[in-house]
Scaffold this motif. Structure first.
Motif, mmCIF file in Angstrom:
data_model
loop_
_atom_site.group_PDB
_atom_site.id
_atom_site.type_symbol
_atom_site.label_atom_id
_atom_site.label_comp_id
_atom_site.label_asym_id
_atom_site.label_seq_id
_atom_site.Cartn_x
_atom_site.Cartn_y
_atom_site.Cartn_z
ATOM 1 N N THR A 134 95.067 -64.061 4.982
ATOM 2 C CA THR A 134 95.448 -63.113 3.933
ATOM 3 C C THR A 134 96.934 -63.263 3.656
ATOM 4 N N VAL A 135 97.256 -63.418 2.376
ATOM 5 C CA VAL A 135 98.653 -63.578 1.966
ATOM 6 C C VAL A 135 99.003 -62.448 1.004
ATOM 7 N N ALA A 136 100.256 -62.056 0.990
ATOM 8 C CA ALA A 136 100.710 -60.979 0.104
ATOM 9 C C ALA A 136 102.111 -61.291 -0.400
ATOM 10 N N SER A 137 102.432 -60.727 -1.549
ATOM 11 C CA SER A 137 103.751 -60.912 -2.146
ATOM 12 C C SER A 137 104.201 -59.606 -2.763
ATOM 13 N N ASP A 314 89.576 -58.679 -9.469
ATOM 14 C CA ASP A 314 88.794 -57.628 -10.105
ATOM 15 C C ASP A 314 89.688 -56.960 -11.146
ATOM 16 N N GLY A 315 89.381 -57.175 -12.422
ATOM 17 C CA GLY A 315 90.199 -56.602 -13.475
ATOM 18 C C GLY A 315 91.426 -57.448 -13.757
ATOM 19 N N PHE A 316 92.394 -56.852 -14.449
ATOM 20 C CA PHE A 316 93.575 -57.586 -14.872
ATOM 21 C C PHE A 316 94.632 -57.697 -13.777
ATOM 22 N N GLY A 317 94.641 -56.791 -12.832
ATOM 23 C CA GLY A 317 95.597 -56.878 -11.733
ATOM 24 C C GLY A 317 97.042 -56.727 -12.164
ATOM 25 N N PHE A 318 97.307 -55.875 -13.165
ATOM 26 C CA PHE A 318 98.680 -55.676 -13.624
ATOM 27 C C PHE A 318 99.553 -55.157 -12.477
ATOM 28 N N SER A 319 100.810 -55.632 -12.435
ATOM 29 C CA SER A 319 101.671 -55.283 -11.302
ATOM 30 C C SER A 319 103.028 -54.706 -11.695
ATOM 31 N N TRP A 320 103.339 -54.657 -12.999
ATOM 32 C CA TRP A 320 104.651 -54.151 -13.420
ATOM 33 C C TRP A 320 104.527 -53.475 -14.770
ATOM 34 N N PRO A 321 105.290 -52.361 -14.983
ATOM 35 C CA PRO A 321 106.065 -51.591 -13.978
ATOM 36 C C PRO A 321 105.135 -50.723 -13.143
ATOM 37 N N ALA A 322 105.527 -50.444 -11.930
ATOM 38 C CA ALA A 322 104.646 -49.769 -10.981
ATOM 39 C C ALA A 322 104.076 -48.442 -11.487
ATOM 40 N N TRP A 343 93.693 -58.750 -4.909
ATOM 41 C CA TRP A 343 93.781 -57.333 -5.248
ATOM 42 C C TRP A 343 95.247 -56.901 -5.331
ATOM 43 N N VAL A 344 95.444 -55.700 -5.860
ATOM 44 C CA VAL A 344 96.770 -55.102 -5.970
ATOM 45 C C VAL A 344 96.884 -54.005 -4.925
ATOM 46 N N LEU A 345 97.982 -53.999 -4.196
ATOM 47 C CA LEU A 345 98.201 -53.006 -3.150
ATOM 48 C C LEU A 345 98.840 -51.738 -3.728
ATOM 49 N N PRO A 346 98.790 -50.626 -2.993
ATOM 50 C CA PRO A 346 99.378 -49.377 -3.487
ATOM 51 C C PRO A 346 100.884 -49.481 -3.707
ATOM 52 N N ALA A 347 101.388 -48.599 -4.542
ATOM 53 C CA ALA A 347 102.804 -48.596 -4.898
ATOM 54 C C ALA A 347 103.671 -48.262 -3.689
ATOM 55 N N THR A 348 104.887 -48.826 -3.706
ATOM 56 C CA THR A 348 105.906 -48.511 -2.706
ATOM 57 C C THR A 348 107.106 -47.912 -3.452
ATOM 58 N N GLY A 349 108.277 -48.070 -2.914
ATOM 59 C CA GLY A 349 109.460 -47.577 -3.603
ATOM 60 C C GLY A 349 109.989 -48.535 -4.655
#
Length: 361
Positions: A134-137, A314-322, A343-349
């Protein structure tokens, strides 16, 4: 009672005003007919502008690659927000129904079919069980008010490899401290870093800011430091995996330059050259690319790698702006490995959302 008395009583009581009611009703009916005539044009005049707009919208979707970039990178700007072009369909449909324009409704079939052809495959869930790694960015954001909280959230993501972008000198130590237990191996080059549960080797920076003749077109005050990308080798149970981490230059929209992408495009060229020379067949690129997979300017990368999210998301996976994501600037691109889930992970700061993917050999 005499006839004269009856007429007098009627005039006084106002009960027998039938003729006046008939006249008033006729006037009201005439007004309503006039309003209907004004609102609903004759069949030959109903919605030609709507019909033309629907056809133009459909052609813009189908021929987006033909929209020139010579003026303000208009083509890339359209492609960045291309999924949202579908919003034009319900707007035009409402107008067509309001005008009762059958030609406009029929013309809307073109943009509907064009949009489904482009993005229909993203509407379903293409993920499947599995995944050896599993990789994440995550672009953690230079202005992140809570780097420690962000690190703790990422620590529980389950990622074996974690790429961070937009690190600051002040916050890097916090990430190193908070992630040390879960990720015993790390490599940091300037504003990007890679944290790993597996051993790392052959770590080196990649200059993605001063590559080629295009770099000469960037004003000195617009140039960023050449510490925004790295390459590393990860020792896995299936053999070495090459990992690139990158934060490409920012893009901007302004009246003078239009969609300014020069700094970003330099990075695409530099990374594309590095990938073309890469000897390892198994490659993963993690990072904030400041562009979407639809943007032709990223062809130097998308021609060599494929998007994990397009393949197994799954879906568009938009990541910005949070707070309200409208584009996916954060990507996981692969070659020589198989994406199983994205997948997209939950928002952080941060103002970006983290993204993750499971890959297998």
């Amino acid at each position: 009672m005499t006839e004269t008395e009856t007429e007098t009583d009627t005039a006084e009581t106002g009960q027998d005003d039938g003729p006046r009611d008939i006249g008033s009703g006729a006037r009201r009916a005439g007004i309503r007919r006039a309003i209907r005539i004004g609102s609903w044009p004759e069949p030959g005049k109903r919605g030609p502008a709507l019909t033309a707009s629907a056809l133009l919208l459909g052609l813009a979707m189908l021929l987006h690659a033909k929209i020139p970039n010579r003026i303000g990178n208009l083509g890339s700007l359209v492609e960045t927000f291309l999924p949202w072009s579908g919003l034009g369909v319900p707007i035009l449909l409402a107008g067509a129904l309001r005008r009762r324009s059958a030609p406009a409704v029929a013309a809307l079939l073109l943009p509907v079919l064009a949009w489904l052809n482009l993005f229909g495959g993203l509407l379903g869930d293409k993920s499947h069980p599995g995944g050896d790694l599993t990789v994440a960015s995550h672009n953690v954001g230079a202005g992140n008010p809570d780097p420690a909280g962000t690190a703790r959230a990422l620590r529980t993501s389950g990622a074996d490899l974690l790429a961070l972008e937009e690190l600051t000198r002040h916050a890097t130590g916090t990430y190193e401290k908070e992630l040390a237990t879960t990720y015993p191996y790390r490599a940091v080059q300037g504003t990007v870093g890679l944290w790993s549960k597996l051993p790392l080797s052959d770590v080196r920076p990649i200059d993605i800011m001063n590559h080629g003749t295009l770099a000469d077109t960037v004003p000195a005050d617009e140039k960023a430091a050449s510490n925004r990308a790295l390459r590393a080798t990860v020792a896995t149970g299936h053999g070495p995996l090459t990992v690139y981490v990158a934060h490409l230059g920012s893009v901007r929209v302004n009246p003078r330059a239009g969609f300014w992408t020069a700094s970003r495009n330099i990075g695409v060229q530099a990374l594309g050259k590095a990938l073309a020379a890469e000897q390892n067949k198994r490659v993963v690129l993690l990072g904030d690319l400041n562009g979407t997979m639809d943007d032709r300017a990223l062809a130097g990368l998308t021609s060599q790698l494929r998007s994990a999210h397009d393949t197994a998301g799954d879906g568009f996976g938009f990541s910005w702006p949070a707070p309200f994501p409208v584009v996916r600037f954060d990507h996981i691109l692969v070659r020589g490995v198989e994406p199983d889930r994205s997948w997209v992970l939950p928002a952080t700061g941060s103002d970006h959302l983290p993204v993750a993917a499971a890959i297998s050999w």
